[in-house]
Each structure stands twice: as structure tokens, then as C-alpha cells.
Design a protein around this motif. Structure first.
Motif, PDB file in Angstrom:
ATOM      1  N   GLY A 178       0.787  -1.218   0.000  1.00 34.10           N
ATOM      2  CA  GLY A 178       0.000   0.000   0.000  1.00 34.10           C
ATOM      3  C   GLY A 178       0.825   1.276   0.000  1.00 34.10           C
ATOM      4  N   ILE A 179       2.016   1.228   0.601  1.00 32.42           N
ATOM      5  CA  ILE A 179       2.812   2.453   0.668  1.00 32.42           C
ATOM      6  C   ILE A 179       3.817   2.591  -0.469  1.00 32.42           C
ATOM      7  CG2 ILE A 179       2.554   2.687   3.163  1.00 32.42           C
ATOM      8  CD1 ILE A 179       5.475   1.766   3.404  1.00 32.42           C
ATOM      9  N   ASN A 180       3.972   1.554  -1.253  1.00 37.68           N
ATOM     10  CA  ASN A 180       4.913   1.661  -2.380  1.00 37.68           C
ATOM     11  C   ASN A 180       4.565   2.816  -3.321  1.00 37.68           C
ATOM     12  OD1 ASN A 180       6.780  -0.233  -1.602  1.00 37.68           O
ATOM     13  ND2 ASN A 180       5.821  -1.905  -2.727  1.00 37.68           N
ATOM     14  N   PRO A 181       3.282   3.056  -3.654  1.00 38.17           N
ATOM     15  CA  PRO A 181       2.977   4.219  -4.504  1.00 38.17           C
ATOM     16  C   PRO A 181       3.369   5.548  -3.835  1.00 38.17           C
ATOM     17  CG  PRO A 181       1.116   2.706  -4.458  1.00 38.17           C
ATOM     18  CD  PRO A 181       2.102   2.211  -3.446  1.00 38.17           C
ATOM     19  N   ILE A 182       3.216   5.627  -2.516  1.00 39.74           N
ATOM     20  CA  ILE A 182       3.630   6.843  -1.801  1.00 39.74           C
ATOM     21  C   ILE A 182       5.143   6.995  -1.892  1.00 39.74           C
ATOM     22  CG2 ILE A 182       3.682   8.012   0.437  1.00 39.74           C
ATOM     23  CD1 ILE A 182       1.111   6.398   1.127  1.00 39.74           C
TER      24      ILE A 182
END
Length: 193
Positions: free
Chosen positions: A13-17
Motif C-alpha cells: 500500500g505504501i509503495n505508490p507513496i
């Protein structure tokens, strides 16, 4: 362990961030240091006695700790120094949070609560140290009841719910128990050699 169950999902979930932050030119080490500053602010809020607010801030600020790794993966800039810096800063963060608790409770003259804070701080640091020392011997040591994410969640919920002292005693016992679990694990793996 809670962290084992959610670690892969949260990372996903945080990879795009991480990609977005990398596109802004932010480095993993800069994010680590920024996270440290935010944790200092949380400790400052806690030291003023605003425990509920500090607990509410601790959760999202702690979650930001994962962003340095996301940026490192996104930019393929994972370095040994970055891992070292992140781990070291995590220990400082834990220490400053416990210091803030001492600032709140020491003036009250409650020696038992101060002992709980001390034991929880030592236990938290020893959980991390036992893992790091084992890994320095090329041994995996991710065993134990209370790794860092669980400790932060428990402390934050205790601060928010007004159960700070009972939670400190819980951490005092369970962090040291976790360190003992890791010592036992290394002893079993090495057969005491």
C-alpha cells in the motif's frame, strides 16, 4: 505477531507513496531524519502531559517510519548505511518517548511508575539489541512476542485510553520477556556455543 500479518500488505500500500516521494527528490535517509523530527515533536507533546494527543499523534508518525523503506525500494537505493541509520534512529525515538514519560511522571514522586518506565525502556532497547546482535552473528532472530510495531501500538493505545501506567507495566514485563525469548532462540540455534 500483528506485524507479520500486515507487513506485506502495508508495504504494498505504501509503495505508490514511496514512488511519489522519490519523484519529489526525497531520499530515504532524509525521510528517516524527518521522521525523527516528527517523533521529537510527539515526545514534546507527551512531555507537556498531553498524553491523549501524544498517543493519537504517535500512531501516524510511527506509520511514516515505513516511508523511508518505500522510497528506498522505489529508487532502488537501499543501502547498508540507510538500514543502519533507520535502525539507530528508531532506538533514539524509543528513548526520547520514554524520556518524555519520565518528564511527566518523575515530578509526581511515584517511584514504581518510574521503575516501570525504566524497565519498559530497557526492555524495548534490548528487544532490538538482541536481534541486531544475533544478526551480527549471521543468525535470524525475528522471534518474540513484542517487536517494535506492537510496542508502539500498545503504548499509543494506552496513552489515548488513559491507561498509561498499566501499559507501562505491561511493556516492562513483555519487552523483557521478548528479549529473553530472543536470547533463548539464539542459545537454541547455536546450542550454547
Amino acid at each position: 505477531m500483528f506485524s507479520d500479518l500486515l507487513k506485506a500488505r502495508i508495504r504494498e500500500g505504501i509503495n505508490p507513496i514511496g514512488l511519489a516521494l522519490a519523484a519529489l527528490g526525497l531520499t530515504p535517509n532524509l525521510i528517516t531524519l524527518f521522521g525523527f523530527l516528527l517523533n521529537l515533536l510527539v515526545a514534546g507533546v507527551l512531555a507537556t502531559g498531553q498524553q491523549t494527543l501524544a498517543g493519537a499523534l504517535l500512531l501516524p508518525v510511527a506509520a511514516l517510519d515505513m516511508l523511508d523503506g518505500a522510497v528506498a525500494r522505489a529508487t532502488e537505493r537501499s543501502t547498508r548505511f540507510g538500514a543502519f541509520l533507520d535502525s539507530t534512529i528508531d532506538r533514539y525515538v524509543e528513548a526520547v518517548i520514554f524520556l518524555a514519560l519520565l518528564v511527566v511522571y518523575a515530578p509526581l514522586g511515584d517511584a514504581l511508575t518510574n521503575v516501570a518506565i525504566f524497565l519498559a525502556a530497557v526492555g524495548s532497547l534490548m528487544v532490538s539489541y538482541t536481534r541486531a546482535r544475533a544478526e551480527g552473528l549471521d543468525l535470524r532472530c525475528e522471534v518474540g512476542l513484542l517487536p517494535r510495531p506492537e510496542r508502539i501500538i500498545i503504548l499509543a493505545l494506552g496513552l489515548i485510553g488513559g491507561w498509561t501506567v498499566p501499559v507501562l507495566w505491561l511493556l516492562a514485563v513483555l519487552t523483557n520477556f521478548t528479549a529473553a525469548q530472543r536470547i533463548w532462540h539464539v542459545w537454541q540455534v547455536t546450542k550454547g556455543q
